[in-house]
Structures are given as structure tokens and as C-alpha cells.
Scaffold this motif. Structure first.
Motif, PDB file in Angstrom:
ATOM      1  N   ARG A  70      -3.486   4.334  -2.073  1.00 58.54           N
ATOM      2  CA  ARG A  70      -2.183   4.862  -1.660  1.00 58.54           C
ATOM      3  C   ARG A  70      -2.121   6.390  -1.739  1.00 58.54           C
ATOM      4  NH1 ARG A  70       1.875   0.797  -4.865  1.00 58.54           N
ATOM      5  NH2 ARG A  70       1.199  -1.106  -3.810  1.00 58.54           N
ATOM      6  N   GLU A  86       6.103   0.991   5.681  1.00 62.45           N
ATOM      7  CA  GLU A  86       6.523   0.776   4.292  1.00 62.45           C
ATOM      8  C   GLU A  86       5.847  -0.463   3.714  1.00 62.45           C
ATOM      9  OE1 GLU A  86      10.926   2.576   3.839  1.00 62.45           O
ATOM     10  OE2 GLU A  86      10.786   0.811   5.141  1.00 62.45           O
ATOM     11  N   ARG A  87       5.816  -1.534   4.486  1.00 64.86           N
ATOM     12  CA  ARG A  87       5.177  -2.770   4.018  1.00 64.86           C
ATOM     13  C   ARG A  87       3.671  -2.592   3.862  1.00 64.86           C
ATOM     14  NH1 ARG A  87       6.607  -6.308   8.400  1.00 64.86           N
ATOM     15  NH2 ARG A  87       5.106  -7.743   7.531  1.00 64.86           N
ATOM     16  N   GLU A 101       2.952  -0.684   0.653  1.00 61.91           N
ATOM     17  CA  GLU A 101       3.095  -1.553  -0.517  1.00 61.91           C
ATOM     18  C   GLU A 101       1.948  -2.553  -0.637  1.00 61.91           C
ATOM     19  OE1 GLU A 101       5.221  -1.264  -3.045  1.00 61.91           O
ATOM     20  OE2 GLU A 101       5.929   0.545  -2.023  1.00 61.91           O
TER      21      GLU A 101
END
Length: 106
Positions: free
Chosen positions: A42, A31-32, A35
Motif C-alpha cells: 500500500r 478504494e476497495r 483495502e
């Protein structure tokens, strides 16, 4: 390996694949990392609910192949063939997939 340190420099779309129950590489790392990627890098990740690090069942194979085909359709074939990009949902709920038919060991 400090992947997150290099994430901001990635220019090509990246598709992350990670199980939410991974006890070796914590799920929040993906998840990090997602981001930290620039928006153009992405690609929609495949987060598989309940999967760990080393227990990837054959049930997951269709989800993986589907996401791989989506990735190729959006990010690879248009550049090779000059083809039209397909559109897929950006829905946050669509990031997490739940495999069906997985038997748990007891």
C-alpha cells in the motif's frame, strides 16, 4: 479485468491514481482495491477530488509528479541505492487532493 482478485498477491508497493468523479471506472473500485492490497503493497494513493476519467488537466501534473517522487523516494531509490527511506504522513486526509485552478466547462 478483475484487479481486486489479484490484489492480495501483490508484493511490490502499488500507487493508485484515481479521480473521485470518474464515471467510467467508479472511484470506489480504487478504494476497495487499496483495502484488498497487503499492507506492504500500500503506497500512498493519489485520489484527485473532482477529476473524472478523461478530463485530467495540466493542473494535476504537479500533484502527480510530487506523488511519483514520493513513491520513488520511499519504495524504489532505497532498494537501488541502499539509501534511507523518507517518511511521509499516513493521514487519511492526505489521501485526497484537490486541484487548484481547474476551470469547469459550462
Amino acid at each position: 479485468f478483475p484487479n481486486i482478485d489479484y490484489a492480495p498477491t501483490i508484493e511490490s508497493p502499488l500507487c493508485l491514481v484515481h479521480g473521485t468523479a470518474d464515471q467510467i471506472v467508479p472511484f470506489n473500485h480504487s478504494e476497495r482495491l487499496f483495502e484488498a492490497l497487503p499492507p506492504k503493497a500500500r503506497a500512498r494513493p493519489l485520489y484527485i477530488e473532482g477529476m473524472g476519467h478523461n478530463n485530467v488537466h495540466s493542473v494535476v501534473r504537479p500533484m502527480f509528479v510530487s506523488r511519483l517522487n514520493e513513491y520513488l523516494d520511499l519504495h524504489v531509490w532505497p532498494k537501488i541505492n541502499g539509501g534511507k527511506q523518507l517518511e511521509y504522513s499516513d493521514d487519511e486526509e492526505a489521501l485526497y487532493e484537490k486541484p487548484t485552478g481547474v476551470r469547469r466547462r459550462r
